[in-house]
Design a protein around this motif. Structure first.
Motif, short mmCIF file in Angstrom:
data_model
loop_
_atom_site.label_atom_id
_atom_site.label_comp_id
_atom_site.label_asym_id
_atom_site.label_seq_id
_atom_site.Cartn_x
_atom_site.Cartn_y
_atom_site.Cartn_z
N UNK A 34 41.23 42.10 41.89
CA UNK A 34 40.37 41.90 40.73
C UNK A 34 39.52 43.14 40.47
N UNK A 35 39.17 43.35 39.22
CA UNK A 35 38.36 44.49 38.84
C UNK A 35 36.92 44.26 39.30
N UNK A 36 36.35 45.27 39.94
CA UNK A 36 34.98 45.19 40.43
C UNK A 36 34.01 45.57 39.32
N UNK A 37 33.11 44.64 39.01
CA UNK A 37 31.99 44.89 38.12
C UNK A 37 30.74 44.77 38.98
N UNK A 38 30.08 45.89 39.26
CA UNK A 38 28.93 45.87 40.18
C UNK A 38 27.85 44.91 39.75
N UNK A 126 39.36 47.91 41.70
CA UNK A 126 38.65 47.05 42.66
C UNK A 126 37.84 47.85 43.68
N UNK A 127 37.73 49.17 43.50
CA UNK A 127 37.13 50.02 44.54
C UNK A 127 35.89 50.77 44.05
N UNK A 153 36.90 45.12 46.42
CA UNK A 153 36.81 43.71 46.05
C UNK A 153 38.17 43.06 46.34
N UNK A 154 38.16 42.03 47.17
CA UNK A 154 39.39 41.36 47.59
C UNK A 154 39.63 40.11 46.75
N UNK A 160 35.19 43.91 51.01
CA UNK A 160 35.21 44.57 52.30
C UNK A 160 34.68 45.99 52.13
N UNK A 161 34.03 46.48 53.18
CA UNK A 161 33.36 47.77 53.13
C UNK A 161 33.62 48.54 54.42
N UNK A 162 34.04 49.81 54.27
CA UNK A 162 34.21 50.72 55.40
C UNK A 162 33.42 51.98 55.08
N UNK A 163 32.55 52.38 55.99
CA UNK A 163 31.75 53.58 55.78
C UNK A 163 31.86 54.48 57.01
N UNK A 164 32.27 55.72 56.78
CA UNK A 164 32.32 56.70 57.87
C UNK A 164 31.01 57.48 57.88
#
Length: 182
Positions: A34-38, A126-127, A153-154, A160-164
């Motif tokens: 799905x399209x992410x709308x913040x 979605x990102x 956005x799943x 889900x979030x991944x941060x380096x």
């Protein structure tokens, strides 16, 4: 012939090194659904569950976050407030309040008291990719560490979030989060 073979191997290795150093671009997710709308996702109450792992992958901290979020229009731009309350597995608590401003479609600036300068955000499909420097307290000392933060956005309720995390280009660890919109 041996010298030529050595040069070919060196060039091949260098090419593989450059490819391995490349990072994804947010634009490659433009067609993902799905399209992410913040302003839609980060509205109301969101629960998050996360871990911090060091370079070896060992879990160093677990935490939960309660996020209260809302958006308004200021000067013709969407402005969001994300009030985040963290609770860590060792019992410590932390508060961070983000102010997100849409600069243009898909481009955001984020600010928070412990963020050095502006966080830069780009969104497509979605990102969402955030890059920023966080003033991180560790054992009484503040370290400015860089974050390369990716959110995906799943479903309409799950992200889900991944941060380096890195310092001077050296990876320190990774934060992994799952968000659930109530």
């Amino acid at each position: 012939m041996k010298k030529l073979f050595s040069r070919i191997i060196t060039l091949a290795f260098f090419g593989l090194f450059l490819v391995s150093c490349s990072t994804p671009q947010v634009s490659q997710y433009a067609n993902e659904k799905p399209v992410l709308d913040l302003s839609e996702y980060f509205s109301g109450t969101i629960d998050a569950y996360g871990i911090f792992t060091d370079r070896s992958g060992e879990v160093k901290k677990r935490f939960t976050v309660l996020i209260k979020a809302n958006w308004t229009i200021v000067g013709g731009k969407k402005v969001g407030t994300l009030d985040e309350s963290f609770e860590y597995s060792d019992g410590t608590k932390q508060k961070r309040i983000w102010t997100l401003t849409e600069q243009s479609p898909g481009n955001y600036i984020g600010r928070a008291d412990d963020v050095v300068g502006d966080a830069q955000g780009q969104l497509a499909g979605n990102a969402l990719n955030w890059t920023y420097t966080l003033a991180l307290p560790v054992d009484g000392t503040i370290y400015n560490v860089q974050f390369n933060d990716w959110m995906y956005l799943v479903t309409p309720k799950v992200m889900l979030n991944k941060a380096k995390m890195s310092k001077f280009g050296i990876e320190l660890g990774e934060v992994t989060l799952s968000f659930y919109k109530r």
